[in-house]
Design an enzyme around this catalytic site. Structure first.
Site, mmCIF file in Angstrom:
data_model
loop_
_atom_site.group_PDB
_atom_site.id
_atom_site.type_symbol
_atom_site.label_atom_id
_atom_site.label_comp_id
_atom_site.label_asym_id
_atom_site.label_seq_id
_atom_site.Cartn_x
_atom_site.Cartn_y
_atom_site.Cartn_z
ATOM 1 N N CYS A 85 -16.851 36.554 11.802
ATOM 2 C CA CYS A 85 -17.494 37.535 10.919
ATOM 3 C C CYS A 85 -16.607 37.798 9.694
ATOM 4 C CB CYS A 85 -17.806 38.815 11.702
ATOM 5 S SG CYS A 85 -18.970 39.927 10.882
ATOM 6 N N HIS A 193 -20.323 36.776 17.075
ATOM 7 C CA HIS A 193 -19.127 37.298 17.750
ATOM 8 C C HIS A 193 -19.016 36.803 19.188
ATOM 9 C CE1 HIS A 193 -17.815 40.557 14.882
ATOM 10 N NE2 HIS A 193 -19.032 40.328 14.432
ATOM 11 N N GLU A 195 -16.547 36.921 21.157
ATOM 12 C CA GLU A 195 -15.720 37.811 21.974
ATOM 13 C C GLU A 195 -16.532 38.893 22.672
ATOM 14 O OE1 GLU A 195 -15.719 40.015 17.995
ATOM 15 O OE2 GLU A 195 -16.007 37.980 18.754
#
Length: 221
Positions: A85, A193, A195
């Site tokens: 991002c 994302h 994660e």
């Protein structure tokens, strides 16, 4: 594996990235934007957020942080580097990746789980996936619209450097591009994302795990 995660003023997904590293069996090493030493890490993640408040342009100020001097040098020597991002925006500003991220189509912030297709599985961060595999990962941004000139986009496509592609393209990115890599395959930038899709205690969607499994496999070679 020791993975450094940089915190810039305005970063907000740095703690999430560090937690994901730990959950995937790695050692997370916090890196401060003013550090001039990477503390012996094997790889680096530039996390999401709003570095320096996104003033001027997203990532434009973070690119000049002291820690970036070492990161750019090591990445050019082959160190794995992932920009997520805002981290992707920093990579583009640092000219480690071509193109730019601009305001989303419709001028609205997007927060969804977006379907993606793996286009390149030869990078340090995607080798655990299958070519053409479809996954879904969290996406949240206001300036995730990837754009580049025709020559650059043609080159990225011809060289197989589009890493992940949107199946629904919520941002308006050219050619549905969600992430790209450098020629060497050690530097990857993407807007979604991974994660946020690794922890089985908070989600049944673990599609982000492959990015960290890929790195482990790459570093074990």
């Amino acid at each position: 594996m020791k993975i450094g995660v940089v915190t810039f003023p305005g970063s907000l997904d740095d703690s999430d990235a560090l937690r994901a590293v730990r959950l995937m069996g790695g050692q997370g090493v916090p890196l401060w934007h003013q550090d001039d030493d990477l503390h012996g890490v094997d790889a680096v993640i530039l996390p999401g957020g709003f570095s320096y408040g996104d003033y001027l342009r997203c990532g434009a100020i973070a690119r000049f942080s002291p820690v970036m001097e070492q990161i750019v040098r090591q990445a050019k020597s082959g160190m794995p580097l992932l920009g997520i991002c805002n981290g992707f925006q920093v990579l583009c500003e640092a000219r480690l990746l071509p193109g730019a991220l601009i305001r989303n189509v419709g001028q609205k912030f997007t927060s969804v789980t977006t379907p993606l297709r793996l286009e390149s599985t030869s990078t340090a961060w995607t080798n655990a996936y299958a070519q053409g595999q479809e996954i879904s990962i969290v996406l949240k941004n206001g300036e995730g619209n990837y754009q580049a000139d025709i020559e650059t986009v043609t080159q990225l496509e011809a060289e197989g450097r589009v890493v992940v592609r949107y199946l629904d393209n919520p941002n308006g990115s050219v050619n549905d591009i969600a992430g790209i890599t450098n020629e060497r395959g050690n530097v990857v930038g993407l807007m979604p994302h991974p994660e946020h899709n690794v922890d089985p205690t908070i989600t049944t969607n673990l599609d982000g795990q492959g990015f960290f499994q890929s790195l482990e496999a790459f570093l074990s070679r």
